[in-house]
Design an enzyme around this catalytic site. Structure first.
Site, PDB file in Angstrom:
ATOM      1  CB  CYS A  10      -0.976  -0.018   1.172  1.00 21.51           C
ATOM      2  SG  CYS A  10      -0.527   0.906   2.624  1.00 21.51           S
ATOM      3  CD  GLU A  11      -0.835   5.345  -3.547  1.00 19.71           C
ATOM      4  OE1 GLU A  11      -1.552   6.352  -3.526  1.00 19.71           O
ATOM      5  OE2 GLU A  11      -0.415   4.820  -4.601  1.00 19.71           O
ATOM      6  CG  HIS A  12      -2.270   5.436   1.805  1.00 25.26           C
ATOM      7  ND1 HIS A  12      -3.476   4.838   1.534  1.00 25.26           N
ATOM      8  CD2 HIS A  12      -2.171   6.482   0.957  1.00 25.26           C
ATOM      9  CE1 HIS A  12      -4.083   5.502   0.552  1.00 25.26           C
ATOM     10  NE2 HIS A  12      -3.322   6.501   0.191  1.00 25.26           N
ATOM     11  CG  HIS A  13      -0.006   2.753   6.348  1.00 26.42           C
ATOM     12  ND1 HIS A  13      -1.281   2.648   5.850  1.00 26.42           N
ATOM     13  CD2 HIS A  13      -0.046   3.710   7.304  1.00 26.42           C
ATOM     14  CE1 HIS A  13      -2.069   3.495   6.480  1.00 26.42           C
ATOM     15  NE2 HIS A  13      -1.353   4.154   7.362  1.00 26.42           N
TER      16      HIS A  13
ATOM     17  CD  GLN B  14      -8.325  -4.455  -3.026  1.00 26.49           C
ATOM     18  OE1 GLN B  14      -7.804  -4.603  -1.930  1.00 26.49           O
ATOM     19  NE2 GLN B  14      -9.451  -5.066  -3.362  1.00 26.49           N
TER      20      GLN B  14
ATOM     21  CB  CYS C 210      -2.111  -0.618   6.231  1.00 28.02           C
ATOM     22  SG  CYS C 210      -3.369  -0.681   4.944  1.00 28.02           S
TER      23      CYS C 210
ATOM     24  CG  HIS D  62      -5.623  -3.804   2.275  1.00 31.28           C
ATOM     25  ND1 HIS D  62      -5.041  -2.892   1.441  1.00 31.28           N
ATOM     26  CD2 HIS D  62      -6.574  -4.439   1.552  1.00 31.28           C
ATOM     27  CE1 HIS D  62      -5.625  -2.957   0.250  1.00 31.28           C
ATOM     28  NE2 HIS D  62      -6.553  -3.895   0.298  1.00 31.28           N
TER      29      HIS D  62
END
Length: 185
Positions: free
Chosen positions: A75-78, A116, A146, A144
């Site tokens: 995931c690009e956030h975490h 996603q 995260c 996920h």
């Protein structure tokens, strides 16, 4: 690039309060850098190379489905993994795509920092572009980390996303047939 990443991982260990010089961590920055390069190798690939001309003449105009394609992404956030499966379908219009190419397209986009929802659409757009299909459908189901390891810590949650193009968007019957077929296992 691996040396630069390795230095950054060394600094991360220091920032976490670890001693990167202790026996168990001596090679960790180098191993972590190599792992991250592998997990993000989709940036080094492009659609033309992946497909490599594997489009074949066919009179079939019936739905083609490749289901349960394992996928692993970050995931690009975490920058934590999400793991799941993709189901990809298309309706050919004179050409079919080599079977392994569908899975390779999934991998190319999954091996990038992602969310996603975007991954689902990127796969659908790529299959549409390559095949010129009358319709393309993609459903991804993933867990996920995260959401499972941090934050709300919901270990049994599964995210489902879909992208429907052409006949799959315009025809409820076609969409329903696809959804029924991917659930019948």
């Amino acid at each position: 690039m691996c040396d630069d990443l390795s230095k950054h991982y060394h600094e991360i260990l220091v920032g976490l309060g670890e001693n990167p010089e202790r026996e168990g961590l001596l090679d960790t920055p180098k191993r972590a850098a190599k792992a991250m390069q592998y997990l993000c190798n989709g940036y080094e690939k492009n659609l033309d190379e992946i497909v490599n001309g594997a489009l074949f003449e066919s009179s079939s105009d019936e739905m083609v489905i490749v289901r349960d394609i394992e996928l692993y992404s970050l995931c690009e956030h975490h920058m934590l993994p999400f793991i799941g499966k993709a189901h990809v379908a298309y309706i050919p219009t004179g050409k079919v795509l080599g079977l392994s190419k569908v899975a390779r397209i999934v991998d190319m986009y999954a091996r990038r920092l992602q969310i996603q929802e975007n991954l689902t659409r990127q796969i659908a757009d790529a299959v549409q572009k390559v095949t010129g299909a009358a319709g393309v459908a993609v459903v991804i189901e993933a867990k996920h980390m995260c959401m499972m390891m941090r934050g709300v810590e919901k270990q049994n949650s599964v995210m489902t996303s879909s992208a429907m193009l052409g006949a799959f968007r315009n025809s409820g019957t076609t969409r329903q047939e696809f959804l029924q077929l991917i659930r019948s296992h």
